[in-house]
Scaffold this active site. Structure first.
Site, PDB file in Angstrom:
ATOM      1  N   GLU A  33       2.148   0.979 -54.198  1.00  0.00           N
ATOM      2  CA  GLU A  33       2.898   1.177 -55.445  1.00  0.00           C
ATOM      3  C   GLU A  33       4.081   2.111 -55.202  1.00  0.00           C
ATOM      4  OE1 GLU A  33       2.472   4.360 -57.606  1.00  0.00           O
ATOM      5  OE2 GLU A  33       0.321   4.741 -57.435  1.00  0.00           O
ATOM      6  N   ASP A 148      -5.534   6.556 -75.915  1.00  0.00           N
ATOM      7  CA  ASP A 148      -4.621   6.525 -74.779  1.00  0.00           C
ATOM      8  C   ASP A 148      -5.407   6.076 -73.549  1.00  0.00           C
ATOM      9  OD1 ASP A 148      -2.664   6.829 -72.915  1.00  0.00           O
ATOM     10  OD2 ASP A 148      -2.105   8.878 -73.482  1.00  0.00           O
ATOM     11  N   LYS A 169      -7.639   9.814 -61.440  1.00  0.00           N
ATOM     12  CA  LYS A 169      -7.006  11.137 -61.442  1.00  0.00           C
ATOM     13  C   LYS A 169      -7.853  12.108 -62.264  1.00  0.00           C
ATOM     14  CE  LYS A 169      -2.297   9.371 -60.866  1.00  0.00           C
ATOM     15  NZ  LYS A 169      -2.537   7.924 -60.947  1.00  0.00           N
TER      16      LYS A 169
END
Length: 674
Positions: A33, A148, A169
């Site tokens: 990425e 979210d 993360k």
């Protein structure tokens, strides 16, 4: 008639030559990425890390494919200059690009770093199976209130790709993220001796993965199984950061995250800006130690991902070789009409409007109008084959692409009554393929002009929807190489016979770039195409074919015999000289060459579709279970009808097949005539 108008992401992608060559050769490729470059690290650490990660992958004999959007082009495989451009750009000038952002950014000609979901979309569309990143997005803390949730999770639930990372993360809600991944049907696996699920900066998150693997080979076997299942969900492989690189204890890290989250809330930072902001704050609060850990884990993930990609390529080669070795024992009975009348062949290839311009006066290019006769016909090898098979009492399904224009409508209307059009892709993005032939006053070919871009839309994704429930696949060389490779591999896996009509000299060798060419059951080249194919598989071809009529039958047979060691039948079309069949008449019989001579017609109107009609006639006989001599007689009769009309395929076939005889090449028998 059903027509489909589909968007094709592949048209928006530029694949580097290095990556393209690796994919075509089935070498291991690892996707990377680019938000880690544009938003994950400060300059110059981002550029240095990106280049180092690519080098690590190359050192393991794999090919890196960093993915990003640069000036409105979605690129798979970046140059060092393009990586520097992304790394040195201001964050406001490059957009964090998820799946949802792609259309907007491409349409505006902007640049962006692709997130996990954006990278997965691009990697999957070109056939990359392994993707390495630092950590994926997930359910944000207080996600039950804010809703979210990263698009990475839903992408993993609908894209069959393996993502190698260091877990989620640690700024996110790891427990809820794992629950959400389970809901999406994503297989989550830890890499190592335990099921401990890592937390990005830390080796343990306090949560367990459902499974774990100990080695690259074990991971590759699992990925291969997932690929064979063809489920539309991915695999998350969580690799803990090396113990010596875990520079921050869990308490210090959690305190830094809480402070960063509080500051983000105070500054009202929301959406996709949250993660980059928090990562930057955590790096500052930990005095750069989190950045060092981030760099270490992405390098380690690249090492692990590259080793898995290499192991996966080896696993696929071994499985493919096993299938090829097993195939001859079952391949000689499958080219017959199935008991279920609904199972009919599918034809995959080009549909083209052919224009023949015959100049009626001496040909000169001097800026004036020349008197000419212009005729337009339906063309394209795939379309011709399907058209002919439909008129020979089969019901083939034509898989092709045409423009939503008058030429496309003309081609479809021609075959409305005898072809299945469900698999025809009709697009407004590109015009129908057109080919114009310019003949001089004597009838000699002077020039050919073609616009064939619409054939790029015959993608593996489109083809895969129509490969089930078919008795055989017949394809030409007009589809993109990756699509041809997909067809061969799919049909090899499921025992579906594949017949290849080479189309022209330029495209004849395309299937033979891939190991899976050995699963072909029948090919029908002319002499020049045969030479290209023989050269493509490494044969020492010294025979010149400028004038194929002067080459002996024995010389032609010598080029075809090595192919026939793997392909059941090689049918070499010899024009007015007849047909050469090379292969085994029975499974345990040796490879032999049989020459069928023919009597030239007194008058030939056009030769444009004779080869296609010959192939269609022969295939119709094979699917009806006839022996070779009857199949050849059908093919020659169909070719004779084609030779006596202007269009490639006649309105109807009227010539009755007549008995034919052959002689084995190399024998002393006199060649028989029709």
């Amino acid at each position: 008639m059903i027509v489909r108008k589909l968007h094709r992401l592949a048209r928006c992608i530029e694949v580097s030559q290095e990556v393209k060559s690796a994919l075509d050769a089935r070498r291991p490729v690892v996707a990377l990425e680019s938000t880690i470059i544009t938003h994950g690290m400060p300059y110059p650490h981002n550029e240095e890390t990106a280049l180092q990660v690519e080098n690590i992958i190359r050192e393991q004999n794999a090919v890196p494919a960093t993915i990003a959007v640069i000036k409105g082009k979605l690129k798979v495989g970046l140059t060092p200059q393009e990586i520097r451009f992304l790394a040195s750009s201001k964050k406001d000038d490059v957009i964090k690009t998820s799946r949802r952002d792609l259309a907007y950014i491409l349409s505006k000609g902007l640049s962006g770093g692709t997130t996990v979901s954006g990278t997965m979309v691009a990697a999957n569309s070109v056939g990359i199976k392994i993707f390495v990143t630092g950590g994926i997005g997930g359910v944000h803390r207080e996600g039950e209130r804010t809703m979210d949730i990263s698009a990475d999770l839903t992408e993993l639930g609908r894209t069959c790709l393996t993502v190698v990372c260091s877990g989620v993360k640690s700024i996110l809600d790891i427990g809820r993220t794992l629950e959400y991944l389970e809901t999406q049907g994503v297989c989550v696996v830890s890499y190592g001796s335990t099921r401990d699920f890592p937390a990005f900066y830390s080796r343990k998150s306090g949560h367990l993965a459902p499974y774990h693997v100990n080695s690259a080979e074990e991971a590759a076997a699992m990925i291969h199984s997932l690929d064979q299942l063809q489920v539309q969900s991915g695999l998350l492989l969580a690799v803990p950061v090396p113990e010596e690189d875990q520079l921050i204890d869990d308490v210090t890290m959690e305190n830094a995250i809480q402070k960063a989250l509080k500051l983000a809330k105070e500054r009202e930072i929301t959406g996709k800006a949250v993660t980059p902001f928090i990562l930057q704050q955590v790096s500052e609060l930990t005095e750069g130690r989190s950045l060092q850990t981030n760099i270490s884990l992405i390098k380690n993930n690249a090492l692990v991902g590259a080793n898995i990609a290499v192991a996966l390529a080896k696993t696929e080669r071994e499985n493919k070789q096993t299938r090829i070795e097993e195939q001859p024992q079952k391949s000689y009975q499958v080219l017959t009409r199935p008991k279920d009348p609904q199972l009919n062949p599918i034809v995959i290839g080009g549909s083209i409007l052919d224009s023949v311009v015959s100049v009626q006066e001496p040909f000169k290019v001097e800026g004036r109008t020349l008197s000419a006769r212009i005729r337009q016909f339906g063309g394209g090898v795939g379309r011709n084959l399907a058209d002919a098979l439909g008129k020979l009492n089969l019901s083939p399904c034509l898989v092709t692409a045409v423009g939503n224009d008058q030429y496309g409508n003309f081609l479809l209307h021609q075959t409305l009554n005898h072809l299945d059009h469900e698999a025809v892709l009709v697009t407004s993005d590109l015009p129908t393929a057109c080919y114009t032939v310019l003949l001089d006053q004597t009838g000699e070919f002077r020039m050919g002009l073609g616009d064939m871009e619409v054939h790029s839309l015959i993608s593996s994704e489109h083809v895969s929807k129509h490969l089930q429930n078919t008795s055989a696949v017949i394809m030409d060389g007009n589809s993109p190489p990756n699509t041809i490779r997909f067809i061969l591999e799919y049909c090899s896996r499921y025992g579906i016979p594949v017949i290849f009509e080479p189309t022209d000299v330029k495209k004849a060798a395309i299937p033979f770039q891939f190991e899976s060419w050995k699963c072909l059951r029948l090919i029908s080249p002319n002499v020049k195409e045969l030479r290209e194919i023989a050269a493509a598989i490494g044969l020492d071809v010294r025979t010149s074919v400028e004038d194929s009529s002067t080459i002996s039958i024995e010389e032609i047979a010598s080029m075809a015999i090595p192919l026939a060691e793997h392909i059941q039948t090689v049918m070499v079309t010899l024009g007015a000289r007849g047909v050469l069949m090379v292969g085994r008449l029975e499974p345990d019989a040796p490879v032999t060459a049989r020459y069928y001579a023919t009597t030239p017609l007194d008058q030939v109107t056009s030769v444009s579709g004779a080869g296609d009609c010959l192939a269609a006639g022969l295939v119709s006989g094979l699917l009806a279970g006839l022996d070779e001599q009857l199949c050849v007689s059908r093919g020659i009769a169909a070719a004779h009808d084609s030779l006596q009309c202007y269009s490639a395929v006649p309105k109807e076939f009227t010539t009755a097949p007549r008995p034919v005889e052959y002689c084995e090449v190399g024998s002393l028998l006199q060649r028989s005539r029709l």
